[in-house]
Design an enzyme around this catalytic site. Structure first.
Site, PDB file in Angstrom:
ATOM      1  N   SER A   1      29.654   2.392 -45.158  1.00  0.00           N
ATOM      2  CA  SER A   1      29.970   1.189 -44.370  1.00  0.00           C
ATOM      3  C   SER A   1      31.217   1.436 -43.549  1.00  0.00           C
ATOM      4  O   SER A   1      32.025   2.316 -43.862  1.00  0.00           O
ATOM      5  CB  SER A   1      30.207   0.000 -45.311  1.00  0.00           C
ATOM      6  OG  SER A   1      30.730  -1.111 -44.618  1.00  0.00           O
TER       7      SER A   1
ATOM      8  N   TYR B   1      34.019  -4.908 -51.918  1.00  0.00           N
ATOM      9  CA  TYR B   1      33.089  -4.149 -51.072  1.00  0.00           C
ATOM     10  C   TYR B   1      33.793  -2.941 -50.453  1.00  0.00           C
ATOM     11  O   TYR B   1      33.237  -1.845 -50.389  1.00  0.00           O
ATOM     12  CB  TYR B   1      32.537  -5.074 -49.984  1.00  0.00           C
ATOM     13  CG  TYR B   1      31.425  -4.467 -49.165  1.00  0.00           C
ATOM     14  CD1 TYR B   1      30.179  -4.237 -49.709  1.00  0.00           C
ATOM     15  CD2 TYR B   1      31.625  -4.148 -47.821  1.00  0.00           C
ATOM     16  CE1 TYR B   1      29.144  -3.698 -48.957  1.00  0.00           C
ATOM     17  CE2 TYR B   1      30.600  -3.609 -47.056  1.00  0.00           C
ATOM     18  CZ  TYR B   1      29.371  -3.388 -47.628  1.00  0.00           C
ATOM     19  OH  TYR B   1      28.356  -2.847 -46.881  1.00  0.00           O
TER      20      TYR B   1
END
Length: 271
Positions: A152, A165
């Site tokens: 990501s 995250y």
């Protein structure tokens, strides 16, 4: 000349296969000629997607499992081997964020929901490692294959609110490089591991954070667009080309890499 981008004859497992990005992953694999195992917790979606693919002449199987449940993953592996006799690849698409892993600007930074952050870390990191342990073993017995992790933009830059995250995807990047080397030490160029790093794509998890009900952008969404040179969010199908390349023999000399599909987000300073 053989089509080195083809996945013909390959059997690929996709965890998170019942999600929005997962849907593009499984359809892209099938379009490239591969058979796909659609692994996820939502039985109805997995079965519906597999049925749709099989009805069109493709090959797919629904695998109902949580990426953190080793027993369920072992059962999914056995079901795949019983159906296809082999496993050639794995896409670790399970992951994402959840409300308890979000720190709002008004929250006390010294009273974060640490259990919530850990829960998000676990699904992203251990939800990548555990399926690799299970399905990677089968790939090794096949003798050749490719594993693709999902990284990501959060893994290399501080993105506010989503600490769990952020650290989960940063850990995935570390694992991606470490395990790629270990695979090479044991299997040479036969089994490879790489990561795909999406930019900002609208999913059910982030839609309310980035867009308004009337289709406009929230303040956070506007910040993302300003930092993205293409000035738009990505479409899930725009991940397919890079994914198929990493799974195919066309990337035979690529391992331990992170391929950004982000509209330029990762390279733009914002100035």
């Amino acid at each position: 000349m053989d089509n080195i981008y083809s996945l013909e004859g390959k059997v690929i497992i996709v965890t998170g296969g019942t999600g929005i990005l997962g849907n593009s992953f499984i359809n892209g694999i099938v379009e490239a000629g591969g058979a796909v195992g659609i692994l996820g917790r939502n039985k109805q979606i997995a079965e519906d997607r597999a049925a749709a693919i099989n009805a069109k002449g493709g090959q797919a199987i629904a695998l109902i499992a949580d990426a953190l449940d080793e027993t369920a993953l072992q059962e999914a592996k056995a079901k795949t081997l019983d159906r296809f006799g082999r496993i050639d690849g794995l896409v670790n698409g399970a992951g994402g964020n959840m409300p308890e892993g979000v720190l709002q600007p008004e929250d006390d930074i010294f009273k974060m929901n640490l259990e919530g952050m850990k829960k998000v870390l676990d699904i992203n990191l251990w939800g990548t490692i555990l399926p690799t342990q299970v399905f990677g073993e089968a790939i090794a017995k096949t003798g050749k294959g490719s594993i693709v992790n999902i990284s990501s933009m959060n893994s290399k830059q501080a993105v506010t609110k989503v600490l769990g995250y952020n650290i989960g995807k940063a850990a995935v990047d570390c694992y991606n490089e470490w395990f790629a080397v270990e695979l090479a030490n044991r299997y040479g160029d036969a089994i490879r591991m790489n990561a795909l790093a999406p930019g900002f794509f609208l999913t059910e998890q982030n839609r309310n954070l980035l867009t308004t009900p009337d289709g406009g952008y929230t303040q956070r969404g506007e910040s993302v667009i300003r930092k993205t040179p293409f000035k738009r969010f990505g479409h899930p199908d725009e991940l397919i080309g890079a994914l198929v390349w990493l799974l195919s023999d066309a990337s035979a000399f690529v391992t331990g890499s992170m391929i950004c599909v982000d509209g330029g987000f990762s390279i733009f300073s914002g100035v």
